[in-house]
Design an enzyme around this catalytic site. Structure first.
Site, PDB file in Angstrom:
ATOM      1  CD  GLU A   1      47.288  41.925  48.406  1.00 48.44           C
ATOM      2  OE1 GLU A   1      46.345  40.873  48.330  1.00 48.44           O
ATOM      3  OE2 GLU A   1      47.418  42.636  49.396  1.00 48.44           O
TER       4      GLU A   1
ATOM      5  NE  ARG B   1      42.328  30.405  45.266  1.00 48.09           N
ATOM      6  CZ  ARG B   1      43.511  31.274  45.476  1.00 48.09           C
ATOM      7  NH1 ARG B   1      44.531  30.643  46.163  1.00 48.09           N
ATOM      8  NH2 ARG B   1      43.325  32.572  45.343  1.00 48.09           N
TER       9      ARG B   1
ATOM     10  CE  LYS C   1      49.457  35.669  48.048  1.00 46.15           C
ATOM     11  NZ  LYS C   1      49.561  36.849  47.299  1.00 46.15           N
TER      12      LYS C   1
HETATM   13  P1  ATP Z   1      45.477  36.199  48.594  1.00 39.67           P
HETATM   14  O1  ATP Z   1      44.798  35.157  49.558  1.00 39.67           O
HETATM   15  O2  ATP Z   1      46.369  37.104  49.306  1.00 39.67           O
HETATM   16  O3  ATP Z   1      44.583  36.899  47.781  1.00 39.67           O
HETATM   17  P2  ATP Z   1      46.092  34.534  46.251  1.00 39.67           P
HETATM   18  O4  ATP Z   1      46.653  33.349  46.399  1.00 39.67           O
HETATM   19  O5  ATP Z   1      44.910  34.958  45.484  1.00 39.67           O
HETATM   20  O6  ATP Z   1      46.308  35.144  47.627  1.00 39.67           O
HETATM   21  P3  ATP Z   1      47.735  36.646  44.451  1.00 39.67           P
HETATM   22  O7  ATP Z   1      48.916  37.268  44.615  1.00 39.67           O
HETATM   23  O8  ATP Z   1      46.258  37.400  44.415  1.00 39.67           O
HETATM   24  O9  ATP Z   1      47.336  35.372  45.616  1.00 39.67           O
HETATM   25  O10 ATP Z   1      47.511  35.618  43.196  1.00 39.67           O
HETATM   26  C1  ATP Z   1      47.866  36.175  42.119  1.00 39.67           C
HETATM   27  C2  ATP Z   1      47.380  35.310  40.824  1.00 39.67           C
HETATM   28  O11 ATP Z   1      47.510  33.997  40.928  1.00 39.67           O
HETATM   29  C3  ATP Z   1      45.771  35.435  41.179  1.00 39.67           C
HETATM   30  O12 ATP Z   1      45.221  35.513  39.604  1.00 39.67           O
HETATM   31  C4  ATP Z   1      45.403  34.135  41.717  1.00 39.67           C
HETATM   32  O13 ATP Z   1      44.175  33.645  40.973  1.00 39.67           O
HETATM   33  C5  ATP Z   1      46.354  33.201  41.156  1.00 39.67           C
HETATM   34  N1  ATP Z   1      46.491  32.002  42.303  1.00 39.67           N
HETATM   35  C6  ATP Z   1      46.844  32.382  43.308  1.00 39.67           C
HETATM   36  N2  ATP Z   1      46.851  30.904  43.860  1.00 39.67           N
HETATM   37  C7  ATP Z   1      46.666  30.088  43.099  1.00 39.67           C
HETATM   38  C8  ATP Z   1      46.423  28.510  42.921  1.00 39.67           C
HETATM   39  N3  ATP Z   1      46.646  27.848  44.123  1.00 39.67           N
HETATM   40  N4  ATP Z   1      46.256  28.083  41.915  1.00 39.67           N
HETATM   41  C9  ATP Z   1      46.011  28.776  40.559  1.00 39.67           C
HETATM   42  N5  ATP Z   1      46.083  29.924  40.564  1.00 39.67           N
HETATM   43  C10 ATP Z   1      46.546  30.579  41.746  1.00 39.67           C
HETATM   44 MG    MG Z   2      44.280  37.243  45.422  1.00 40.81          MG
END
Ligand code: ATP
Ligand code: MG
Length: 560
Positions: free
Chosen positions: A37, A262, A272
Site C-alpha cells: 500500500e 511477519r 508504518k
Molecule cells: P499496513 O499496516 O499499512 O497494512 P503493511 O506493513 O502491511 O502496512 P503493506 O504495504 O500492506 O504494509 O505491505 C506489503 C506487503 O509486505 C504485504 O504483503 C505485507 O504482508 C508484507 N509485509 C509488511 N510488513 C512485513 C514484515 N514486517 N515482514 C514481512 N512481510 C511484511
Molecule cells: Mg498491509
C-alpha cells in the site's frame, strides 16, 4: 572468488508450491505479486516479503507482479509510489511489464459489487460506523443483523449507484456483503465492501467518491492478474475465508493464499504508522535517515542490496513469529563489504605525530593493499611524510596496562610504513597533548625487515597530503530497547546517542572526489558510505554503515 554454496533454508511456501506443481493445480504456473500500500516507505520487513514473492516466482520460472494496493486515498501518495518502485528495483527485482494498481480495477470491482447486489449477496446499509461496531458483536457474542440487511435488491442497487454518483455524505452509507452475522469469524459478519470518501486519489483523481475496502479489492485484484500463489503475512489468515467467499460468489479464478509470519528485527520498529511519526516529529531527518529501518535509510547508510537479500534469505519464511537479532543483518553487510569494499586510511580524531629524524620535505609513496580479500582490487600509493596524523585514541600518557599502541618510550608500527618510537609530547597550556614526537627506524619499512616485531599497528595520514571530511556520521541503534514495539510509547526507548557527528577527520588523498553512495572500509573503523544526499566533492560526508566488530559471528560461534 569462490564461495561455499549455502544450502537454501527449508521453506514451507516452497513445499506448498511443489505440491501444487506435483498435483497439477495451476498447471505448473507460479505467478506471485508484491502488493504494497503506497502509504509509506518500504522497510526491512517488506524486503522479506519481496524476497519471498520474487524469489519463489524466479525459482519456479514464473513471474512476480508489483501491484499497488491503492484503495485508501487519504493516506496514499505518489511520493510513496515512486519510492517503492525505486526501492524494489534497487533491491534487484524486476516485474517486467507487470506493474499494476488496484485502482486500475475500480470499475471492474464496482461491476462485481453490483453483481453481488443483484444476486442478493450484498446490500446498502445506513448504519453509522458506531452502530455497525455495536451490531458486530464480539469474539464470544454473535452479531446482530442490520435493519437494512433485507432491503429489496432494487433499492440497494439504486442506492449504490447514487453512492457512486456522490449523492451522500462521507459515512452516510456503506455497501456490505451479506454473509453471516453469527459467524465465529468476525471478518464474515457482513463486512463492508465500499465506503464513501470524497477524497482525491493520487491516480484516479475525483473520478470516484466511493472506495473499495482492502478486503474487497485484494483477492479480486489477485484473481484479475491470474495470481496463483498469493503470499501474505499471518494477520490475513482470518481474512482468507472472506477472500474465498468473494471469489466463490463471483465464480472467478481462485489463487491460493499462503501466510507467513511477519519479520521482526531487534531494536527496530516496522509499523508504518510509527515510522511516519518519527518523520513527522523530526526525530529523524526523513524516511531515508540512515538510522531508519526503511530500505531507503539502509541504502543511504551504506547497505547493499546483496546484503539485504542475503539477510532475507537466511531468515527465510516462517510460519511462527520470531524476533531476528539485528546483529545478523549487520553481519550480512559486513560479509558483503568485506569482500567488496576497498580499504582506506582515515583518521577520525586527529593528533599530530612528528617524526624527528625523518627528512623535512621528503615524501615517500607507501604501497597499500586495496582489499586483502580480493587480490584483483590491486593496491594504491599513500603519501608518507615527516608530519602525520594519528588517532587521538592511539596515544596514551601514561599507557594503561596491555596498551600496545603509542605511549612515551613505546614502539608501534605505522600501517604500510615504518616502526616509530615515541620520544615525547607537546602539551598546550591546559595540559592537553597537542603533538606527539617520535623517531622512525629507516630499516623497518613495509614489514619487519630485521625480524623485529612490535605488538601494535596503527593507521595514519600525512598531514599536508590528507584531505578533510566535513562530517563523519557514526550511528547506533535508533532504539535502545531490544523490542521497541513493546514499549507503550516509543519515545521512551529512543537512544539519545543514535547519531554522533565527527568533524575534523582527515582522509588519505585517494578519497578526494569519491562518488556519492560509494563504500569503503576505513581501516580499524568500519565500513563507510559517501552520503548520497549531503556529500559534495568540496564537503565530503561519510556515514558509518557498520563497525568491524561482529557480534553475530560470536553469537553463532557460541551456539554451534
Ligand atoms: P499496513 O499496516 O499499512 O497494512 P503493511 O506493513 O502491511 O502496512 P503493506 O504495504 O500492506 O504494509 O505491505 C506489503 C506487503 O509486505 C504485504 O504483503 C505485507 O504482508 C508484507 N509485509 C509488511 N510488513 C512485513 C514484515 N514486517 N515482514 C514481512 N512481510 C511484511
Ligand atoms: Mg498491509
Amino acid at each position: 572468488m569462490s564461495e561455499e554454496p549455502r544450502e537454501k533454508p527449508t521453506n514451507f511456501i516452497r513445499d506448498i508450491i511443489l505440491e501444487h506443481n506435483a498435483s497439477g493445480r495451476f498447471g505448473g504456473q507460479v505467478i506471485t505479486r508484491f502488493p504494497p500500500e503506497p502509504n509509506g516507505y518500504l522497510h526491512i520487513g517488506h524486503a522479506e516479503a519481496i524476497t519471498i514473492d520474487f524469489g519463489m516466482a524466479a525459482e519456479f520460472g514464473g513471474r512476480c507482479h508489483l501491484r499497488f494496493d491503492d484503495t485508501n486515498p487519504a493516506k496514499e501518495s505518489q511520493e510513496y509510489v515512486d519510492s517503492i518502485i525505486e526501492t524494489v528495483r534497487w533491491l534487484g527485482f524486476d516485474w517486467g511489464k507487470h506493474l499494476y494498481y488496484a485502482s486500475d480495477y475500480f470499475e471492474q470491482l464496482y461491476q462485481w459489487a453490483e453483481q453481488l447486489i443483484r444476486a442478493g449477496k450484498a446490500y446498502v446499509d445506513d448504519l453509522t460506523a458506531e452502530q455497525m461496531s455495536e451490531y458486530r458483536g464480539t469474539l464470544t457474542e454473535p452479531g446482530r443483523e442490520s435493519p437494512y440487511r433485507h432491503r429489496p435488491v432494487e433499492e440497494s442497487l439504486d442506492l449504490f449507484r447514487r453512492m457512486r454518483a456522490g449523492e451522500f455524505e462521507d459515512g452516510a452509507k456503506t455497501l456490505r456483503a451479506k454473509i453471516d452475522m453469527t459467524s465465529g469469524n468476525i471478518n464474515l459478519r457482513d463486512p463492508v465492501m465500499y465506503r464513501i470518501r470524497k477524497a482525491s486519489h493520487h491516480r484516479t483523481g475525483d473520478a470516484w467518491c466511493i472506495y473499495p475496502m482492502y478486503d474487497w479489492a485484494h483477492g479480486q485484484s489477485d484473481s484479475i492478474e491470474g495470481v496463483t500463489h498469493s503470499i501474505c503475512t499471518l494477520e490475513y489468515e482470518d481474512h482468507r475465508p472472506l477472500y474465498d467467499w468473494y471469489l466463490d460468489q463471483l465464480g472467478v479464478h481462485h489463487p491460493q493464499q499462503i501466510e507467513f509470519a511477519r519479520l521482526s528485527v531487534s531494536h527496530i520498529i516496522t509499523s508504518k504508522r510509527k515510522l511516519l511519526e518519527l518523520v513527522q516529529q523530526q526525530v529523524v531527518s526523513g524516511w531515508d535517515d540512515p538510522r531508519m529501518p526503511t530500505l531507503a535509510g539502509l541504502r543511504r547508510r551504506g547497505y547493499t542490496p546483496e546484503a539485504i537479500r542475503d539477510f532475507a534469505e537466511r531468515v527465510g519464511a516462517a510460519k511462527a513469529a520470531k524476533v531476528v537479532d539485528i546483529a545478523l543483518l549487520e553481519h550480512c553487510l559486513r560479509e558483503d563489504l568485506n569482500r567488496r569494499a576497498e580499504r582506506r586510511l582515515a583518521v577520525l580524531r586527529p593528533l599530530k605525530l612528528v617524526i624527528e629524524n625523518y627528512p623535512e620535505g621528503q615524501v615517500e609513496e607507501m604501497e597499500a593493499v586495496n582489499n586483502p580479500e580480493d587480490p584483483s582490487a590491486g593496491s594504491r600509493k599513500v603519501p608518507f611524510s615527516r608530519v602525520l596524523y594519528i588517532e587521538q585514541d592511539d596515544f596514551r600518557d601514561p599507557a594503561p596496562p596491555k596498551y600496545f599502541r603509542l605511549a612515551p618510550g613505546a614502539e608501534v608500527r605505522l600501517r604500510y610504513a615504518y616502526i616509530v618510537k615515541c620520544t615525547g609530547v607537546e602539551r598546550d597550556s591546559a595540559g592537553q597533548v597537542v603533538e606527539v614526537r617520535c623517531t622512525y627506524d629507516p630499516d623497518s619499512r613495509g614489514g619487519d625487515s630485521r625480524g623485529r616485531r612490535v605488538r601494535g599497528t596503527i593507521h595514519w595520514v600525512s598531514s599536508s597530503h590528507s584531505i578533510p571530511a566535513a562530517e563523519v556520521r557514526l550511528y547506533e541503534h535508533l532504539f535502545s530497547a531490544p523490542r521497541p514495539d513493546d514499549a507503550d510509547d516509543w519515545k521512551t526507548v529512543l537512544n539519545p546517542q543514535s547519531l554522533e557527528v565527527v568533524r575534523g577527520a582527515r582522509l588519505e588523498p585517494t578519497l578526494a572526489g569519491v562518488d556519492r553512495g560509494s563504500r569503503f572500509q576505513f581501516e580499524r573503523h568500519g565500513y563507510f558510505c559517501v552520503d548520497a544526499r549531503d556529500s559534495t566533492p568540496a564537503r565530503l560526508v561519510f556515514n558509518r554503515a557498520v563497525g568491524l566488530r561482529d557480534t553475530w559471528a560470536k553469537i553463532e560461534k557460541a551456539s554451534s
